[in-house]
Design an enzyme around this catalytic site. Structure first.
Site, PDB file in Angstrom:
ATOM      1  N   LYS A 117      -6.351  -5.743 -10.451  1.00 35.19           N
ATOM      2  CA  LYS A 117      -7.063  -4.621  -9.833  1.00 35.19           C
ATOM      3  C   LYS A 117      -8.531  -4.556 -10.249  1.00 35.19           C
ATOM      4  O   LYS A 117      -9.365  -4.085  -9.483  1.00 35.19           O
ATOM      5  CB  LYS A 117      -6.361  -3.313 -10.171  1.00 35.19           C
ATOM      6  CG  LYS A 117      -4.998  -3.191  -9.504  1.00 35.19           C
ATOM      7  CD  LYS A 117      -4.477  -1.805  -9.717  1.00 35.19           C
ATOM      8  CE  LYS A 117      -3.136  -1.627  -9.062  1.00 35.19           C
ATOM      9  NZ  LYS A 117      -2.711  -0.241  -9.115  1.00 35.19           N
ATOM     10  N   LYS A 238       5.342   6.761  -2.344  1.00 39.17           N
ATOM     11  CA  LYS A 238       5.268   7.380  -1.022  1.00 39.17           C
ATOM     12  C   LYS A 238       6.648   7.855  -0.549  1.00 39.17           C
ATOM     13  O   LYS A 238       7.651   7.174  -0.788  1.00 39.17           O
ATOM     14  CB  LYS A 238       4.705   6.375  -0.021  1.00 39.17           C
ATOM     15  CG  LYS A 238       3.292   5.944  -0.394  1.00 39.17           C
ATOM     16  CD  LYS A 238       2.893   4.655   0.283  1.00 39.17           C
ATOM     17  CE  LYS A 238       1.574   4.160  -0.298  1.00 39.17           C
ATOM     18  NZ  LYS A 238       1.300   2.764   0.083  1.00 39.17           N
ATOM     19  N   GLU A 276      -6.004   0.264   0.404  1.00 37.50           N
ATOM     20  CA  GLU A 276      -5.672   1.651   0.103  1.00 37.50           C
ATOM     21  C   GLU A 276      -6.903   2.390  -0.413  1.00 37.50           C
ATOM     22  O   GLU A 276      -7.636   1.865  -1.263  1.00 37.50           O
ATOM     23  CB  GLU A 276      -4.563   1.710  -0.949  1.00 37.50           C
ATOM     24  CG  GLU A 276      -3.274   1.066  -0.465  1.00 37.50           C
ATOM     25  CD  GLU A 276      -2.078   1.334  -1.370  1.00 37.50           C
ATOM     26  OE1 GLU A 276      -0.945   1.348  -0.851  1.00 37.50           O
ATOM     27  OE2 GLU A 276      -2.265   1.536  -2.590  1.00 37.50           O
ATOM     28  N   GLU A 288      -6.886   0.021  -4.106  1.00 34.12           N
ATOM     29  CA  GLU A 288      -6.317  -1.326  -4.252  1.00 34.12           C
ATOM     30  C   GLU A 288      -6.003  -1.944  -2.896  1.00 34.12           C
ATOM     31  O   GLU A 288      -5.964  -1.247  -1.888  1.00 34.12           O
ATOM     32  CB  GLU A 288      -5.047  -1.313  -5.118  1.00 34.12           C
ATOM     33  CG  GLU A 288      -3.869  -0.614  -4.483  1.00 34.12           C
ATOM     34  CD  GLU A 288      -2.529  -0.984  -5.141  1.00 34.12           C
ATOM     35  OE1 GLU A 288      -2.431  -2.028  -5.824  1.00 34.12           O
ATOM     36  OE2 GLU A 288      -1.562  -0.238  -4.958  1.00 34.12           O
ATOM     37  N   ARG A 292       0.391  -7.948   1.541  1.00 32.05           N
ATOM     38  CA  ARG A 292       1.741  -8.155   2.086  1.00 32.05           C
ATOM     39  C   ARG A 292       2.006  -7.130   3.171  1.00 32.05           C
ATOM     40  O   ARG A 292       1.203  -6.227   3.386  1.00 32.05           O
ATOM     41  CB  ARG A 292       2.767  -7.987   0.967  1.00 32.05           C
ATOM     42  CG  ARG A 292       2.601  -6.612   0.316  1.00 32.05           C
ATOM     43  CD  ARG A 292       3.693  -6.247  -0.643  1.00 32.05           C
ATOM     44  NE  ARG A 292       3.318  -5.137  -1.484  1.00 32.05           N
ATOM     45  CZ  ARG A 292       3.428  -3.853  -1.153  1.00 32.05           C
ATOM     46  NH1 ARG A 292       3.894  -3.522   0.031  1.00 32.05           N
ATOM     47  NH2 ARG A 292       3.061  -2.913  -1.993  1.00 32.05           N
TER      48      ARG A 292
HETATM   49  P1  ADP Z   1       0.075   1.434  -7.783  1.00 31.56           P
HETATM   50  O1  ADP Z   1      -0.365   0.028  -7.486  1.00 31.56           O
HETATM   51  O2  ADP Z   1       0.729   1.565  -9.133  1.00 31.56           O
HETATM   52  O3  ADP Z   1       0.865   2.045  -6.674  1.00 31.56           O
HETATM   53  P2  ADP Z   1      -2.424   2.719  -6.908  1.00 31.56           P
HETATM   54  O4  ADP Z   1      -3.741   2.379  -7.468  1.00 31.56           O
HETATM   55  O5  ADP Z   1      -2.102   2.211  -5.547  1.00 31.56           O
HETATM   56  O6  ADP Z   1      -1.281   2.278  -7.962  1.00 31.56           O
HETATM   57  O7  ADP Z   1      -2.245   4.301  -6.911  1.00 31.56           O
HETATM   58  C1  ADP Z   1      -1.029   4.911  -6.537  1.00 31.56           C
HETATM   59  C2  ADP Z   1      -1.227   6.396  -6.358  1.00 31.56           C
HETATM   60  O8  ADP Z   1      -1.735   6.987  -7.570  1.00 31.56           O
HETATM   61  C3  ADP Z   1      -2.241   6.777  -5.297  1.00 31.56           C
HETATM   62  O9  ADP Z   1      -1.688   6.798  -4.002  1.00 31.56           O
HETATM   63  C4  ADP Z   1      -2.642   8.167  -5.781  1.00 31.56           C
HETATM   64  O10 ADP Z   1      -1.639   9.107  -5.465  1.00 31.56           O
HETATM   65  C5  ADP Z   1      -2.659   8.027  -7.289  1.00 31.56           C
HETATM   66  N1  ADP Z   1      -4.015   7.660  -7.776  1.00 31.56           N
HETATM   67  C6  ADP Z   1      -4.499   6.401  -7.972  1.00 31.56           C
HETATM   68  N2  ADP Z   1      -5.788   6.422  -8.401  1.00 31.56           N
HETATM   69  C7  ADP Z   1      -6.138   7.729  -8.484  1.00 31.56           C
HETATM   70  C8  ADP Z   1      -7.346   8.433  -8.860  1.00 31.56           C
HETATM   71  N3  ADP Z   1      -8.452   7.785  -9.252  1.00 31.56           N
HETATM   72  N4  ADP Z   1      -7.331   9.787  -8.808  1.00 31.56           N
HETATM   73  C9  ADP Z   1      -6.220  10.473  -8.438  1.00 31.56           C
HETATM   74  N5  ADP Z   1      -5.062   9.879  -8.071  1.00 31.56           N
HETATM   75  C10 ADP Z   1      -5.003   8.525  -8.094  1.00 31.56           C
END
Ligand code: ADP
Length: 447
Positions: A117, A238, A276, A288, A292
């Site tokens: 990441k 989700k 995302e 991120e 896929r």
């Molecule tokens: P993972 O790969 O573990 O799913 P992500 O980076 O995609 O992690 O984040 C998953 C979820 O975490 C996001 O959809 C959001 O709900 C929360 N999240 C991630 N980063 C932040 C942030 N900077 N501030 C608030 N919530 C966050």
């Protein structure tokens, strides 16, 4: 190289989804399965099947060499990894290619970059994509973390560079919490992913999770298929997704789509992918990229009428995208509910035998599930047993249709998340489309 036989390296609803796309393209399928999945629907329907090991996924669905051996024995030309398991494993993609098989997914170098990441965020900054304010790459010590957090401003989120599925993510409200947050994020990440690099991000208080679907072929064509709003989450997972997002207007969705498509074209990306973002006060912040097919891909399919799995397979075989950006249109509204076999209060997995099963139907209703009456849900895997997706001409029609489709669905006597969804679609905020990523947890705390 053309594809004639596809090995499906996954299980459950996504294995069946891939099988369906293959059959509609006239392709033969090979299902691989663990001993626990011998009765699975994809195994029954596939042209051939190969048992690749005992129930634990570490002994079956994650065994790279067994999957490749199964492809060689059956003469498959391509491997579709689905989501989860080996879908974002660069080493697996390389092995597949080294055995003269086609990996139905991006190039391994892109899987590698986006799986890290910190590297992914840097690549996005370089490509002109807006990102969440945060530390300048990894924070190697508590001292560095404190310095970075002061600059960013509390609260901050400590995130694992190798993280996924919400693991390795810890919140620090003030400097007092930071040391523990960094330590636990590192320990969790080391245990889950074998890597303890962490970085900091500003913690956004009320964002929505909005992600952009992209697709690129090997001839330089890139399209975006607009967004999905996946803000209804529990523990960063989700639960309910929709397209288009009720928070965006057409100009906003076209703009962010174009930014993403440009960035993807710059990398020379191949296949389907999702960028995302968190979205707050009119601004997008990249978090991120998933390299896929996503669980929630059907909502995009419903509103664009594109079969993403079919396109994915065509592109992997060297074909050009079957549409251009100008030919794509957004029609109506779609919502997906993830149906998990879980306890409604504790959210603990609730495996067992499905004795009663009735699928909803009628106009605009799609059920992606490999479950059936008499199906025994094995306890070894993820608790998601299907997805209900509905489409309507307007968001309101979609919500009304979702209510009646949920009422028609019978899955018992095991516990499922169907009741939670039935309650959600009665909530005024959901009806109005007014929610952020913390809405569901606030709602569950209250009820
Ligand atoms: P993972 O790969 O573990 O799913 P992500 O980076 O995609 O992690 O984040 C998953 C979820 O975490 C996001 O959809 C959001 O709900 C929360 N999240 C991630 N980063 C932040 C942030 N900077 N501030 C608030 N919530 C966050």
């Amino acid at each position: 190289m053309s594809i004639e036989k596809v090995l499906i390296a996954n299980r459950g609803e996504i294995a069946l989804r891939i099988h369906r796309a293959c059959k509609e393209m006239g392709l033969a399928t090979v299902a691989v399965h663990s001993e626990a999945d011998a009765d699975a629907m994809a195994v029954r329907l596939a042209d051939e099947s190969v048992c690749i090991g005992p129930p634990p996924s570490s002994e079956s669905y994650l065994k790279k060499s067994r999957i490749i051996a199964a492809a060689e024995i059956t003469g498959a030309d391509a491997i579709h990894p689905g989501y989860g398991f080996l879908s974002e494993n660069a080493q697996f993609a390389e092995m597949v290619e080294a055995h003269d098989l086609i990996f139905i997914g991006p190039k391994s170098e892109h899987i590698k970059t986006m799986g890290d990441k910190i590297a992914a965020k840097q690549a996005m900054i370089d490509a002109g994509v807006p990102v969440v304010p945060g530390s300048d790459g990894e924070v190697a010590s508590i001292g560095e973390a404190k310095k970075a957090a002061k600059k960013i401003g509390y609260p901050v989120l400590v995130k694992a560079s190798a993280g996924g599925g919400g693991r390795g993510m810890k919140l620090a409200m003030t400097e007092k919490d930071l040391e523990t947050a960094v330590r636990t994020a590192k320990t969790e990440s080391k245990a889950a992913f074998g890597d303890d690099a962490v970085y900091l991000e500003k913690y956004l208080q009320k964002p929505r999770h909005i992600e952009i679907q992209v697709i690129a072929d090997s001839h330089g064509n890139v399209c975006h298929l607009w967004e999905r709003d996946c803000s209804i989450q529990r523990r960063h997972q989700k639960v309910f997704e929709e397209a288009p997002s009720p928070a965006l207007n057409q100009a906003q969705r076209d703009d962010i789509g174009a930014i993403v498509a440009r960035a993807v074209a710059k990398f020379g990306y191949l296949g389907v992918g999702t960028m995302e973002f968190l979205y707050e006060d009119g601004e997008f912040y990249f978090i991120e990229m998933n390299t896929r097919l996503q669980v929630e891909h059907p909502v995009t399919e419903m509103v664009t009428r594109v079969d993403l799995v079919r396109e994915q397979i065509r592109i992997a075989g060297g074909a050009k995208l079957s549409f251009s950006q100008e030919e794509l249109t957004l029609v109506g509204h779609a919502i997906e509910c993830r149906i998990n076999a879980e306890h409604p209060e504790t959210f603990m997995p609730s495996p067992g035998v499905i004795e009663e099963f009735h699928a909803p139907g009628g106009p605009g209703v799609r059920l992606d599930s490999a479950a059936y009456a008499g199906y025994r849900i094995p306890p070894h895997y993820d608790s998601m047993i299907g997805k209900l997706i509905v489409h309507g001409r307007t968001r309101n029609e979609c919500v009304m249709r979702l209510r009646r489709a949920l009422d028609e669905t019978i899955i018992g006597p095991i516990h499922t998340s169907l009741d939670l969804h039935r309650r959600l679609v009665q909530e005024q905020d959901i009806i109005n489309g007014e929610y952020d990523i913390h809405w569901l947890e606030r709602y569950l705390d209250k009820s």
